[in-house]
Design an enzyme around this catalytic site. Structure first.
Site, PDB file in Angstrom:
ATOM      1  N   LYS A 184      46.217  37.863  44.632  1.00 29.68           N
ATOM      2  CA  LYS A 184      45.220  38.906  44.010  1.00 29.68           C
ATOM      3  C   LYS A 184      45.575  40.068  44.372  1.00 29.68           C
ATOM      4  O   LYS A 184      46.373  40.388  45.530  1.00 29.68           O
ATOM      5  CB  LYS A 184      43.647  38.554  44.717  1.00 29.68           C
ATOM      6  CG  LYS A 184      42.861  39.395  44.116  1.00 29.68           C
ATOM      7  CD  LYS A 184      41.631  38.795  44.994  1.00 29.68           C
ATOM      8  CE  LYS A 184      40.127  39.913  44.509  1.00 29.68           C
ATOM      9  NZ  LYS A 184      38.915  39.625  44.903  1.00 29.68           N
TER      10      LYS A 184
ATOM     11  N   SER B 112      35.192  39.526  42.192  1.00 34.00           N
ATOM     12  CA  SER B 112      36.530  40.217  41.695  1.00 34.00           C
ATOM     13  C   SER B 112      37.819  39.675  41.396  1.00 34.00           C
ATOM     14  O   SER B 112      38.845  40.160  41.175  1.00 34.00           O
ATOM     15  CB  SER B 112      36.842  41.373  42.915  1.00 34.00           C
ATOM     16  OG  SER B 112      36.743  40.645  44.134  1.00 34.00           O
TER      17      SER B 112
ATOM     18  N   SER C 247      33.067  36.867  45.315  1.00 29.70           N
ATOM     19  CA  SER C 247      34.308  37.195  44.697  1.00 29.70           C
ATOM     20  C   SER C 247      35.117  36.017  44.417  1.00 29.70           C
ATOM     21  O   SER C 247      36.092  35.900  43.554  1.00 29.70           O
ATOM     22  CB  SER C 247      34.899  38.549  44.998  1.00 29.70           C
ATOM     23  OG  SER C 247      34.407  39.543  44.852  1.00 29.70           O
TER      24      SER C 247
END
Length: 480
Positions: free
Chosen positions: A78, A156, A180
């Site tokens: 990520k 996210s 997230s």
């Protein structure tokens, strides 16, 4: 698409690692298959925003590639706080993207990913600072949901979830400071486990005592359990350390959890809107759990009805954003201005700068009181809480667009959408989203199970039970 790219597209990481271990494919061949899939599907999705394919090829070809449990399996990081020596990190921020600063060291978790034998090929999209339950930063543009290109993949970790759901890689790094991991898992039809606070170190630059934790999104429970085994444990200087499991988490897959007492929350605890599709998902999951022999009752922790819960969470969240902005400025060698940060985040940062030390201490005290009140429900004899993961099916991307006239609008919309996940970041408890439902439009809707602090084993037990009784892995999105 080549034969190997097609044959391994929906194969989980455990099976891909087994191919390498048996000598049926090489790590390089698995990597090339993943690269082919990324290059084919990513233009439609914008899930992978930073590529380091040539570097990954050199890693895959190295005879010294670690012989960990996932040796040779392609993986993605990520684009948020996961420093990787020799590569760039933007944290979804346009100024950091333009500066393209190269990290000089790995985070402890990245070191553990490498030791597990993973071949890391790039970064997935994240909203700036990971602040929203959608993934559409101004720096990189919106990531689209493979199940509906006009829909959010969540956030996210939306880039990670879109990449895994589309079959680019079998699992990918994800992090969770307010939902997230779980929210994108729900939106994209994946497994998303938020570990207990202190289960996996976030050192050396971040504090494990904060809201955020790290792991992955995956397509199978065994992949999540196996990766948790590979990377769990404290780092140097950690002060919050979750109790060690009684045995490897992978051994919990297929183990009998016994007859559990499960509370069911099929309404919004504060009386706000909850979509009928999400209610249906919870009630369907309750029937599945009863069919497996568990006791399910419409009981839930009363403290979730606290109307001030959102304000308590946001006081901590805004302060974390302000600290992140300070870190961005240190990286760039200058103080950030409103031109460097998206409006939705700048407003919160400015608000945090007005908070006094006493105000922040009061917010921490309120968080501690909530943590004890929420965990008490499990101490009183309940094993799991079943709830929606999100309050609505995956929303249209347009509902989260930045609005200069109403800069906090995306955050407010996010709060409505992500109503069920932040409590477990505040309490530190583990929670998992499972892809057990689809609505009439075919969009995935996850359900959340939350366990007592430190009891990821129970979540993995029950998640594996549900996966075996109601398999989801054959469901694939309509992406070429």
């Amino acid at each position: 698409m080549s034969t190997l790219a097609d044959e391994t597209r929906w194969m989980d990481a455990t099976d891909q690692a087994a191919l390498v271990a048996r000598g049926e494919v090489t790590p390089g061949e698995l990597l090339e298959a993943a690269i082919e899939r990324i290059e084919r599907s990513n233009p439609a999705l914008n899930a992978v925003v930073i590529e380091w394919f040539d570097h990954a090829r050199s890693v895959a070809a190295d005879p010294a590639l670690p012989t960990g449990p996932f040796r040779g399996v392609p993986f993605l990081l990520k684009d948020l706080y996961t420093s990787f020596a020799g590569q760039t990190l933007s944290n979804g921020n346009a100024a950091l993207k333009e500066a393209a600063k190269v990290d000089t060291a790995d985070t402890t978790l990245v070191t553990r990913f490498k030791a597990a034998g993973l071949v890391i090929a790039g970064r997935t999209n994240s909203p700036e600072m990971g602040s929203l339950p959608t993934t559409q930063p101004l720096a990189w543009g919106a990531t689209r949901n493979p199940w509906g290109l006009d829909r959010t993949p969540g956030g996210s970790s939306g880039g990670a979830a879109a990449a895994v759901a589309a079959g680019m890689v079998p699992f990918a790094n994800a992090s969770d400071g307010g939902g997230s991991i779980r929210i994108p898992a729900s939106c994209c039809g994946l497994v998303g486990l938020k570990p207990s606070q202190g289960r996996i170190t976030v050192g050396p630059a971040r504090a494990e005592s904060g809201l955020g934790v790290e792991l992955c999104v995956s397509r199978t429970v065994r992949d999540t359990a196996g990766l948790l085994d590979a990377v769990r444990g404290p780092g140097i200087g950690d002060s919050v350390i979750a109790p060690a499991p009684r045995r490897p988490y992978l051994e919990e897959v297929g183990a009998d959890p016994g007859r559990l007492r499960i509370g069911m929350l099929d309404l919004h605890p504060r009386g706000d809107f909850l979509h009928a599709d999400c209610v249906a998902a919870v009630r369907s999951a309750a029937s599945m759990l009863e069919g497996l022999g568990h006791i399910v009752e419409p009981v839930w922790p009363a403290c979730l009805a606290d109307a001030s819960l959102t304000q308590k969470f946001m006081a901590l969240w805004a302060t974390q954003l302000a600290m992140a902005a300070r870190g961005f400025g240190a990286t760039l060698g200058r103080e950030l201005t409103a031109d460097d940060i998206e409006p939705v985040n700048w407003v919160l940062i400015e608000r945090a700068r007005q908070v006094t030390a006493v105000d922040y201490a009061a917010a921490l005290d309120a968080g501690h009181a909530f943590r004890r009140a929420l965990q008490q429900w499990w101490a009183d004899g309940w094993d799991l809480l079943l709830s929606p993961t999100v309050a609505e099916p995956p929303l249209p991307l347009r509902e989260f667009e930045n609005n200069a006239d109403r800069p906090t609008a995306p955050m407010r919309r996010g709060g409505e959408f992500a109503a069920f996940t932040p409590p477990f970041n505040m309490s530190g408890q583990p929670a998992i989203s499972l892809p057990l439902h689809r609505n009439a439009e075919g969009l995935p809707i996850g359900v959340q199970l939350a366990a007592a602090y430190g009891r990821e084993d129970v979540l993995i037990n029950v998640a594996a039970q549900l996966e075996s009784a109601h398999p989801w892995s054959a469901e694939h999105p309509p992406i070429p």
